[in-house]
Write an enzyme that holds these catalytic residues in place. Structure first.
Site, PDB file in Angstrom:
ATOM      1  N   GLY A 174      -8.989   9.488  -0.964  1.00 10.40           N
ATOM      2  CA  GLY A 174      -8.757  10.647  -1.824  1.00 10.40           C
ATOM      3  C   GLY A 174      -7.413  10.529  -2.509  1.00 10.40           C
ATOM      4  O   GLY A 174      -6.943   9.429  -2.803  1.00 10.40           O
ATOM      5  N   GLU A 175      -6.797  11.653  -2.803  1.00 12.11           N
ATOM      6  CA  GLU A 175      -5.483  11.732  -3.444  1.00 12.11           C
ATOM      7  C   GLU A 175      -5.498  11.263  -4.902  1.00 12.11           C
ATOM      8  O   GLU A 175      -4.470  11.287  -5.564  1.00 12.11           O
ATOM      9  CB  GLU A 175      -4.435  10.875  -2.697  1.00 12.11           C
ATOM     10  CG  GLU A 175      -4.213  11.216  -1.258  1.00 12.11           C
ATOM     11  CD  GLU A 175      -3.155  10.327  -0.609  1.00 12.11           C
ATOM     12  OE1 GLU A 175      -2.662   9.385  -1.270  1.00 12.11           O
ATOM     13  OE2 GLU A 175      -2.823  10.570   0.560  1.00 12.11           O
ATOM     14  N   GLY A 176      -6.631  10.774  -5.395  1.00 11.39           N
ATOM     15  CA  GLY A 176      -6.660  10.157  -6.717  1.00 11.39           C
ATOM     16  C   GLY A 176      -6.433   8.662  -6.669  1.00 11.39           C
ATOM     17  O   GLY A 176      -6.285   8.019  -7.724  1.00 11.39           O
TER      18      GLY A 176
END
Length: 348
Positions: free
Chosen positions: A304-306
């Site tokens: 996640g987190e980009g």
């Protein structure tokens, strides 16, 4: 065009007709240039498609990425009361601090690929409500987060990377995907940040109870009933990017599921979005099939987190470097192929 702030969720209906569309003339000019570059036609594969995609949304046959913006939206979730999260909710704020101090994976990938990162924490001290007991958010709360997401987008960006952080939000993603696209809940549920078998079972049970409680809703109402503040913010950022003709790189399962309610409103609302990678979370490939989108990368990532979107930015930059920097046949003094040329096999 005056669009934000939105004052009702019903304003999403018909929005696709008012927002900028893909510019076919610029895209065709980019295709023409691709055909003149010193390479066999189509030999750069999807890099050529990405250059044309950027041309159509940026309305120029020579699109460039001068400013890449990356945003990680963070929120907390009432569904954690059902024991769906192996990590405490305090981790959400701690990870936001980590982003701000440059210590997370997304910081390194943004630096490596030339993106300016910001973390937007939305009311972490005020989690959404447990959707097994009632709607996670009311309309006002959903709009507040959506408008905040829209306001976070830099109109001068050439591309926008979106990511998320929120303990419990893999359950939110699976709930949204299941409500919007149907199927067996278990097929949408993964281990997230490390749930064991009992934790996965709790996720499935919570989602099934939430779906039973929240039936017959529109896509926008589903976002409010089952989603979270970071999910609504991602939707707002996607819409603002469309208003400014900024192509979007979505991240993995949670980020893609966050934007999916817009697809439920009108599939055209995600036309300017690319998906950076296919997550190792089992629901991501499934949701990409429903959205009709091919990921740029497949690296078995699930952080996640980009992070997957930031990594894909390097591919997008490479596509435009080739598109803009390569010489044409005439510029390089290289003879072009002719329609009556025979292949080597035929000559033999």
């Amino acid at each position: 065009m005056s669009l934000f702030p939105l004052s009702t969720l019903s304003q999403l209906d018909g929005l696709a007709d008012r927002l900028p569309a893909f510019d076919n003339e610029a895209a065709e000019a980019a295709r023409t240039r691709q055909g003149q570059l010193t390479k066999p036609p189509g030999s750069l594969g999807r890099l050529e498609d990405l250059a044309v995609f950027m041309a159509g949304w940026r309305v120029t046959d020579r699109p460039r990425i001068g400013k890449a913006q990356a945003i990680v939206f963070a929120g907390n979730h009432g569904i954690c009361a059902q024991g769906v999260n192996p990590f405490p909710q305090s981790v959400t704020a701690q990870m936001v601090a980590n982003y701000e101090h440059g210590g997370a994976a997304i910081n390194q990938l943004c630096r490596a690929n030339g993106a300016e990162l910001s973390a937007v924490a939305i009311d972490l001290d005020r989690p959404t409500r447990d959707f097994t007991q009632g709607p996670a958010m009311d309309e006002a709360e959903t709009l507040e987060a959506l408008n905040r997401g829209a306001a976070s987008v830099n109109p001068k960006a050439d591309v926008l990377i979106l990511g998320e952080m929120g303990i419990g939000n893999s359950t939110i993603a699976a709930a949204l995907a299941s409500a919007l696209f149907g199927g067996d809940v278990a097929d949408w549920v993964g281990r997230g940040t490390g749930s064991d078998d009992a934790g996965v079972a709790r996720k499935i049970s919570a989602i099934e109870r939430g779906l039973e409680r929240h039936q017959g809703l529109s896509a926008a109402q589903t976002l409010a009933a089952l989603g979270g503040r970071e999910q609504a913010a991602i939707c707002g950022a996607v819409l603002a990017a469309r208003l400014y003709r900024i192509p979007v790189l979505l991240d993995g399962f949670i980020c893609t599921a966050s934007a999916a309610p817009l697809f439920g409103v009108d599939a055209r609302l995600l036309e300017h979005c690319l998906v950076g990678h296919v997550s190792a979370e089992p629901g991501h490939r499934k949701i990409l099939g429903h959205l009709g989108k091919d990921p740029i990368l497949g690296f078995d990532m699930r952080l996640g987190e980009g992070t997957g979107a930031a990594l894909a930015l390097g591919i997008l930059r490479s596509a435009l470097e080739c598109h803009n920097g390569m010489a044409t046949f005439s510029e390089a003094g290289v003879d072009e192929a002719h329609e009556d040329d025979t292949t080597m096999d035929a000559a033999q």
